[in-house]
Structure formats: C-alpha cells, structure tokens
Scaffold this active site. Structure first.
Site, mmCIF file in Angstrom:
data_model
loop_
_atom_site.group_PDB
_atom_site.id
_atom_site.type_symbol
_atom_site.label_atom_id
_atom_site.label_comp_id
_atom_site.label_asym_id
_atom_site.label_seq_id
_atom_site.Cartn_x
_atom_site.Cartn_y
_atom_site.Cartn_z
ATOM 1 N N ASP A 220 0.842 -1.209 0.000
ATOM 2 C CA ASP A 220 0.000 0.000 0.000
ATOM 3 C C ASP A 220 0.868 1.247 0.000
ATOM 4 O O ASP A 220 0.647 2.199 -0.763
ATOM 5 C CB ASP A 220 -1.001 -0.014 1.175
ATOM 6 N N ASP A 244 1.750 -6.844 -10.941
ATOM 7 C CA ASP A 244 0.754 -6.493 -11.964
ATOM 8 C C ASP A 244 0.243 -5.080 -11.706
ATOM 9 O O ASP A 244 0.190 -4.241 -12.618
ATOM 10 C CB ASP A 244 -0.406 -7.504 -11.893
HETATM 11 C C1 IPM Z 1 -0.339 -8.085 -17.505
HETATM 12 C C2 IPM Z 1 -1.798 -8.373 -17.722
HETATM 13 C C3 IPM Z 1 -2.026 -9.864 -17.481
HETATM 14 C C4 IPM Z 1 -1.697 -10.133 -16.038
HETATM 15 C C5 IPM Z 1 -3.406 -10.407 -17.862
HETATM 16 C C6 IPM Z 1 -3.782 -10.054 -19.278
HETATM 17 C C7 IPM Z 1 -3.492 -11.881 -17.632
HETATM 18 O O1 IPM Z 1 -2.580 -7.573 -16.915
HETATM 19 O O2 IPM Z 1 0.487 -8.711 -18.191
HETATM 20 O O3 IPM Z 1 -0.020 -7.232 -16.677
HETATM 21 O O4 IPM Z 1 -2.551 -9.947 -15.145
HETATM 22 O O5 IPM Z 1 -0.575 -10.563 -15.764
HETATM 23 MG MG MG Z 2 -1.444 -6.060 -15.868
#
Ligand code: IPM
Ligand code: MG
Length: 370
Positions: A220, A244
């Site tokens: 966070d 991500d």
């Molecule tokens: C990324 C994308 C992917 C993920 C998806 C499309 C599966 O958001 O490469 O960041 O969550 O890893």
């Molecule tokens: Mg992503």
C-alpha cells in the site's frame, strides 16, 4: 547464418496493429544487422477461442517452446468476459507463462523527457526517474490451488515456495547490481504469511549481495510512494499480483501505458510483450501507440539475441521521434495533432535507418484527429 525462430502471437484488440509495427521494425533491423528471422504467426486469446474453442492450443504452446522467443501483442476483450476462468483469453497468456517457465517479468518504466507533459503526474516528480519492476510471474495467487467459486463463495490461494522466491530475488539483485542501483522488495508482511515468508527469503538471498542496498516496503505504501516520488526507486522486486498492479502505476511515470515494454524470462524461454492491454475501444482504428511493442522488440534483441547495439538503435530512434514532437493520440499535447499507428511505425523506422531530422512538420501526411 543462424536463423532466429520467433513465434508471433498478435492476440486481440490492438494486438495485431502493434505487432505489425514491431514486425516492420524487425525487418529493418534484420537487414541492417544481417540477422535472419523465421517468423510463425499463431493465434492466442480470444482470436484462438473463436477458432479452436480454447485460448491457446497445445500445438501453439509446442511451437512457442521450440522458438528462440515469443512476441505477443495483447489478449482479452468484452466479447469473452463471461466465459469460465479456464476459457478466458487471459488464460492463454497465463498458460504460456506457466508452460514456458517464464518466472521473471521485467518491466522498465523509463521517463522520456519530451513526454513528461503526457503524464498525469507533475513534471518535476517524474523527470529523472528510472524504475524497473521485477515481477514474479509464474507463482503466487495467479496460479495457487485450490481456487474456484460457486454461488456461496470464491477463493484463491497465495502460496510461494522457497525456490520461487529465491530465483526471482537473485534476478532482482543481479539487475540492481548492473544498474548500480538498489532493491525495494514490496510485500504485505504485516498481514500475509506468504509475504512474511517472501521477506525472510529475500533477506537470505540478500546476504549474497550485501553491497546492494535493500529496502522492504508494504504494497500500500509502495503504491503511494510510486506516485509521490518515483525517483526513490530503482529495482522493485515483488510477487505476481503486486507486480501487476505496480507496473500499471509505474506506467504513468512514462506518460502512457502505451510506452511500457516487458520481457518475461525463464531458464530456457522468453516472451516479449507490451504491458498494455487490448484497448478494445480503439482497436482497428490505426491509432494505438506501437512504442511499447517496439521497445519490447528492443528488449528481445538485447536479452535473447544478445544484440545491445540493435536495441540501442531502436531506443534512439524512438527518442528521436518523440523529441521531434511526433505523438500518437495517447501521448499527444492537447493543442497538436496525433499521428496514426502506422505513421509512428514509419517515423521510427526512418529514424532508425538514417537519423532523419523530423523538425519539418510536413513529414507527416495523413494525421488522425485526437
Ligand atoms: C499483464 C496483464 C495480465 C496479467 C493479464 C492479461 C493476464 O494484466 O500482463 O499485466 O494480469 O498478468
Ligand atoms: Mg497487468
């Protein structure tokens, strides 16, 4: 001459458009550096679902395994949103990452100074920042079992094994070492057991790199710090899910998600893809920004082909074009006109070939209105 075998997976939405730009660059690179590429285009994501009823076929996975590298556009789209998890387009990408063992995801967010105005962050906050997100890509909550949902509950499992944390930590420290930088390991050790475990293992691995400064930070706080003062970061080491999220935030440092390349590396395989998604709202209009995809090609040339000169020449070409004020719609100044995907591609190619001076605005013929 050795032919580099590449599997090309354009995918969905703007994927095919940005892949076309990347292949055009690759062609020019091949000519200039005398490299031969053997390309095989295959389906992934929704495109594969529509034809084969699954987001990636075993045959395509096998082809990818036999390639020197995979170039991927993007996967997903509303059309397939209501399918069960196993059938979603994204599952194609996840299966690829898992079956090729691509545990290490490198997402550099470098600010191009001429783009500082395209960011929603203040110029003085972002200029000079250079962040590399090292995201664990084949473990954690993305892959943990058991998982599932019914009409009463939904659940996933966040599990990390020792070797999974060790190997990604090594990658982060080694990259920090090359950059003369430091590592911030991002977790949620105040709440999650898997994160306390992560932290302990990262500290163990750090003993082998004690000359590299290491900071622990909660997710966070890291999300907040990344927009407050991105310059405090060098290498960010983190688990799949946090990586991500943080890499999308980091994209704003560069001005647009359309700018961020990525490399996904394993012991024996590699895949290169832009961080952005399929952008269905602009798909098929020839207005997407191809720079993230083109920079992903540069990463491939550097990492898989060990050809840093070619990578550097691509990045210089991108710089030159941006410095000349050429912009796709996502990064354009409000008072100027945007170029199309193919015009951006052509400008980068021209610049790559001959360091053309783009200060004459007449070079851009058809323009796309914002
Ligand atoms: C990324 C994308 C992917 C993920 C998806 C499309 C599966 O958001 O490469 O960041 O969550 O890893
Ligand atoms: Mg992503």
């Amino acid at each position: 001459m050795h032919k580099t075998k590449l599997t090309i997976l354009p995918g969905d939405g703007i994927g095919p458009e940005v892949i076309d730009a990347a292949l055009a660059i690759l062609d020019v690179v091949g000519n200039q550096f005398n490299l031969e590429f053997e390309l095989q285009k295959e389906l992934v994501g929704g495109a594969s679902l529509d034809v084969y009823g699954e987001p990636i076929t075993d045959a395509v996975l096998e082809k990818c395994k036999r390639s020197d590298a995979v170039l991927l556009g993007a996967v997903g789209g509303q059309k397939w949103d209501n399918l069960p998890q196993e059938k979603k387009p994204e599952k194609g990408l996840l299966r690829l990452r898992e079956s090729l063992g691509l545990f290490s995801n490198l997402r550099p967010a470098i600010i191009f100074e001429p783009l500082a105005d395209a960011s929603s962050l203040k110029k003085n906050v972002i200029v000079g920042s250079d962040v590399l997100v090292v995201r664990e890509l084949t473990g954690g909550i993305y892959f943990g079992e058991p998982r599932g949902y019914n009409n009463k509950e939904g659940y996933n499992t966040l599990r990390y094994r020792k070797n999974e944390v060790q190997r990604i930590a090594h990658v982060a420290f080694q990259l920090a070492d090359k950059r003369n930088g430091h590592v911030t390991s991002v977790d949620k050790a105040n709440v999650l057991d898997s994160s306390q475990f992560w932290r302990n293992i990262v500290h163990d691995v750090h003993m082998q790199y004690s000359h590299i400064p290491l900071t622990d930070m909660y997710i966070d706080n890291a999300a907040m710090q990344l927009v407050r003062d991105p310059k405090q970061f060098d290498v960010i080491l983190t688990q799949n899910m946090f990586g991500d999220i943080l890499s999308d935030i980091a994209a704003m440092i560069t001005g647009s998600l359309g700018m961020l390349p990525s490399a996904s590396i394993g012991e024996n395989h590699a895949l290169y893809e832009p961080v952005h998604g399929t952008a269905p709202e602009i798909a098929g209009q020839n207005i997407a920004n191809p720079i993230a995809m083109i920079s992903s090609v540069a990463m491939m040339l550097e990492i898989t082909l060990n050809f840093p000169q070619a990578a550097k020449q691509i990045n210089t070409a991108i710089d030159t074009v941006l410095n000349a004020g050429i912009r796709t719609a996502d990064i354009v100044h409000h008072d100027s006109t945007a170029v199309s995907t193919s015009e951006m591609r052509d400008c980068i190619i021209e610049s790559f070939k001959e360091n053309v001076d783009y200060s004459e605005p007449s070079i851009v013929e058809e323009t796309v209105k914002e």
